[in-house]
Design a protein around this motif. Sequence first.
Motif, PDB file in Angstrom:
ATOM      1  N   LYS A 192       0.823  -1.208   0.000  1.00 60.13           N
ATOM      2  CA  LYS A 192       0.000   0.000   0.000  1.00 60.13           C
ATOM      3  C   LYS A 192       0.861   1.264   0.000  1.00 60.13           C
ATOM      4  N   HIS A 193       1.955   1.235   0.755  1.00 59.04           N
ATOM      5  CA  HIS A 193       2.857   2.387   0.790  1.00 59.04           C
ATOM      6  C   HIS A 193       3.485   2.621  -0.584  1.00 59.04           C
ATOM      7  N   LEU A 194       3.874   1.552  -1.244  1.00 55.73           N
ATOM      8  CA  LEU A 194       4.480   1.665  -2.577  1.00 55.73           C
ATOM      9  C   LEU A 194       3.462   2.160  -3.613  1.00 55.73           C
ATOM     10  N   MET A 195       2.220   1.789  -3.440  1.00 52.17           N
ATOM     11  CA  MET A 195       1.169   2.313  -4.321  1.00 52.17           C
ATOM     12  C   MET A 195       1.043   3.826  -4.157  1.00 52.17           C
ATOM     13  N   LYS A 196       1.070   4.296  -2.919  1.00 53.14           N
ATOM     14  CA  LYS A 196       0.975   5.731  -2.655  1.00 53.14           C
ATOM     15  C   LYS A 196       2.147   6.489  -3.275  1.00 53.14           C
ATOM     16  N   GLN A 197       3.318   5.816  -3.330  1.00 56.13           N
ATOM     17  CA  GLN A 197       4.515   6.434  -3.899  1.00 56.13           C
ATOM     18  C   GLN A 197       4.603   6.235  -5.413  1.00 56.13           C
ATOM     19  N   ASP A 198       3.548   5.620  -5.991  1.00 54.32           N
ATOM     20  CA  ASP A 198       3.446   5.422  -7.438  1.00 54.32           C
ATOM     21  C   ASP A 198       4.490   4.460  -8.007  1.00 54.32           C
ATOM     22  N   TYR A 199       4.942   3.519  -7.192  1.00 52.53           N
ATOM     23  CA  TYR A 199       5.801   2.451  -7.707  1.00 52.53           C
ATOM     24  C   TYR A 199       4.960   1.321  -8.307  1.00 52.53           C
ATOM     25  N   LEU A 200       3.705   1.268  -7.911  1.00 56.90           N
ATOM     26  CA  LEU A 200       2.835   0.157  -8.298  1.00 56.90           C
ATOM     27  C   LEU A 200       1.408   0.659  -8.427  1.00 56.90           C
ATOM     28  N   SER A 201       0.709   0.177  -9.464  1.00 53.83           N
ATOM     29  CA  SER A 201      -0.692   0.559  -9.634  1.00 53.83           C
ATOM     30  C   SER A 201      -1.585  -0.312  -8.755  1.00 53.83           C
ATOM     31  N   LYS A 202      -2.701   0.238  -8.312  1.00 56.41           N
ATOM     32  CA  LYS A 202      -3.611  -0.484  -7.436  1.00 56.41           C
ATOM     33  C   LYS A 202      -4.182  -1.727  -8.117  1.00 56.41           C
ATOM     34  N   SER A 203      -4.413  -1.645  -9.413  1.00 57.69           N
ATOM     35  CA  SER A 203      -5.018  -2.773 -10.138  1.00 57.69           C
ATOM     36  C   SER A 203      -4.059  -3.951 -10.304  1.00 57.69           C
ATOM     37  N   ALA A 204      -2.767  -3.717 -10.099  1.00 58.60           N
ATOM     38  CA  ALA A 204      -1.773  -4.773 -10.338  1.00 58.60           C
ATOM     39  C   ALA A 204      -1.683  -5.760  -9.180  1.00 58.60           C
ATOM     40  N   HIS A 205      -2.000  -5.315  -7.972  1.00 50.57           N
ATOM     41  CA  HIS A 205      -1.791  -6.167  -6.799  1.00 50.57           C
ATOM     42  C   HIS A 205      -2.928  -7.161  -6.597  1.00 50.57           C
ATOM     43  N   GLN A 206      -2.544  -8.407  -6.299  1.00 44.48           N
ATOM     44  CA  GLN A 206      -3.513  -9.457  -6.001  1.00 44.48           C
ATOM     45  C   GLN A 206      -3.039 -10.263  -4.803  1.00 44.48           C
ATOM     46  N   CYS A 207      -3.978 -10.613  -3.938  1.00 51.26           N
ATOM     47  CA  CYS A 207      -3.709 -11.535  -2.828  1.00 51.26           C
ATOM     48  C   CYS A 207      -4.354 -12.872  -3.175  1.00 51.26           C
TER      49      CYS A 207
END
Length: 227
Positions: free
Chosen positions: A143-158
């Motif tokens: 979540k922190h990396l998403m906020k820093q724009d290293y990763l898009s929200k749609s890319a992450h899956q659990c």
Amino acid sequence: MNYFKGRHFQQDIIIVAVGYYFRFSLSYRDIVELLRDRGVSVHHTTVMRWVHHYGPIFKALWRQHQTSHTKSWRIDETYINVKGHWTYLYRAIDSNGLTLDFELRKHRDYAAAYHFLKRLLTTNGRPDRLVTDQYRATLKAVKHLMKQDYLSKSAHQCSKYRNNLIEQDHRFIKRHRVRSASFQSIRTASATLSGTEVIHALRKKTRRELSLIGFSAVDELKAMVPA
């Protein structure tokens, strides 16, 4: 850079020793016996020093030689015993099972997950899919990396099911060290596992490419060393 300058033994002998150690579940004394059969006399503590010295070097060289990978990644960690305490080997592979990165950490916490993921994303770019488990510290780091724009929200899956690929891949590392006593320090554990992971990564790549020659740990390590 000559990584073997000033060594008492020739480069080929050192690469054979560490290559066999990283590739197979052998002890230092096993390596001594194999070299003795080939007319080379060396003490097992010398082999140990080679392993600890060259593991990180081969990791750095491997990173320089990494090729393209898919944009679907799996992230997980596995337990490693160091002097009677559990440490955590963070690992990342792509959807073809090829190794992207790895790092041994003292703790399984937010700082460890964030450091590993940030370096992975900085080095390899943004994935289309990043699959993790549901461990709280890992999710916080994502979540922190998403906020820093290293990763898009749609890319992450659990997804535990989608992470079966990397959980199966852990087995080689765990099985490889089954004959080893507990590592005595985080430094030597990290150095040894670096070499083991590099050989595992190179072997998977060779199998993926369906090489007719087959895999040789010694030849692969020699090819990475600058002439």
